[in-house]
Scaffold this motif. Structure first.
Motif, short mmCIF file in Angstrom:
data_model
loop_
_atom_site.label_atom_id
_atom_site.label_comp_id
_atom_site.label_asym_id
_atom_site.label_seq_id
_atom_site.Cartn_x
_atom_site.Cartn_y
_atom_site.Cartn_z
N VAL A 1 3.44 13.84 1.88
CA VAL A 1 4.24 13.87 0.82
C VAL A 1 5.29 12.78 1.09
O VAL A 1 5.63 12.36 1.99
N ARG A 2 4.90 11.42 0.02
CA ARG A 2 5.63 9.78 0.68
C ARG A 2 6.96 9.73 -0.28
O ARG A 2 6.82 10.22 -1.62
N VAL A 3 8.11 8.77 -0.37
CA VAL A 3 9.08 9.17 -0.40
C VAL A 3 9.90 7.49 0.13
O VAL A 3 8.89 7.15 0.65
N PRO A 4 9.99 6.68 -0.84
CA PRO A 4 11.26 5.79 -0.59
C PRO A 4 12.18 5.67 0.95
O PRO A 4 12.27 6.90 0.83
N ARG A 5 12.24 4.25 1.51
CA ARG A 5 12.68 5.02 2.94
C ARG A 5 14.33 5.70 2.79
O ARG A 5 14.76 6.38 3.17
N ALA A 6 14.68 5.76 1.24
CA ALA A 6 16.25 6.01 0.86
C ALA A 6 16.47 7.35 1.01
O ALA A 6 17.01 7.70 1.11
N LEU B 1 0.40 -1.46 0.56
CA LEU B 1 -0.01 0.25 0.01
C LEU B 1 0.50 1.49 -0.72
O LEU B 1 0.36 2.22 -0.10
N GLY B 2 2.42 1.12 0.14
CA GLY B 2 2.90 2.51 0.28
C GLY B 2 2.76 3.26 1.90
O GLY B 2 2.93 4.61 1.65
N PHE B 3 2.97 2.48 2.80
CA PHE B 3 2.29 3.40 4.14
C PHE B 3 3.30 2.98 4.68
O PHE B 3 4.34 1.93 4.70
N PRO B 4 4.28 3.67 5.95
CA PRO B 4 4.91 4.03 6.44
C PRO B 4 4.74 2.45 7.46
O PRO B 4 3.92 2.35 7.86
N PRO B 5 5.77 1.83 7.88
CA PRO B 5 7.47 1.42 7.81
C PRO B 5 8.20 1.62 6.68
O PRO B 5 9.68 1.91 6.20
N ALA B 6 7.62 0.79 5.03
CA ALA B 6 7.78 1.16 4.15
C ALA B 6 8.33 1.65 3.31
O ALA B 6 9.01 1.65 2.66
#
Length: 122
Positions: free
Chosen positions: A82-87, A34-39
């Motif tokens: 605002v969503r970004v990849p963990r990196a 789903l693109g939710f934290p902690p991913a």
């Protein structure tokens, strides 16, 4: 202990199996999908609509950032996520911090609340 919930529910299954690792792995897999934290890393920007738009316009967000919203917040304010990849978490934090500094230097009248990885996405 007595559990009076549907035995098919994942939390109940974890309790019955006494397998917290299974439940945590399943939860993380669902959150990745789903693109939710902690991913991923998320930031919440909340304030009057014009102030939120001003801050996001001033922010040099990473190229892979996804801006979600707006959604209504309390007291006539709006919220953008605002969503970004963990990196890319550090780049997101730096971009929002710099944009907030620009607004502060201009002495913007309307406040904007920034939260990285907010506890609630709703």
């Amino acid at each position: 202990m007595v559990v009076v919930a549907d035995g098919a529910l994942a939390p109940v299954q974890a309790l019955l199996r006494w397998d917290a690792a299974w439940f945590a792995g399943r939860e993380l897999a669902e959150r990745r999908e789903l693109g939710f934290p902690p991913a991923v890393r998320m930031a919440s920007v909340t304030g009057p609509a014009e102030a939120v738009a001003d801050l996001l316009a001033a922010a040099r967000l990473p190229g892979d950032a996804e801006v979600l919203g707006p959604v209504p917040a309390d007291e006539g304010r709006e919220r953008m996520l605002v969503r970004v990849p963990r990196a890319r978490a550090a780049a997101l934090a730096e971009a929002l911090h710099s944009a907030a500094g620009v607004r502060a230097a201009r002495k913007a009248a309307d406040p904007v609340r920034l939260q990285v990885d907010p506890l609630s996405l709703f």
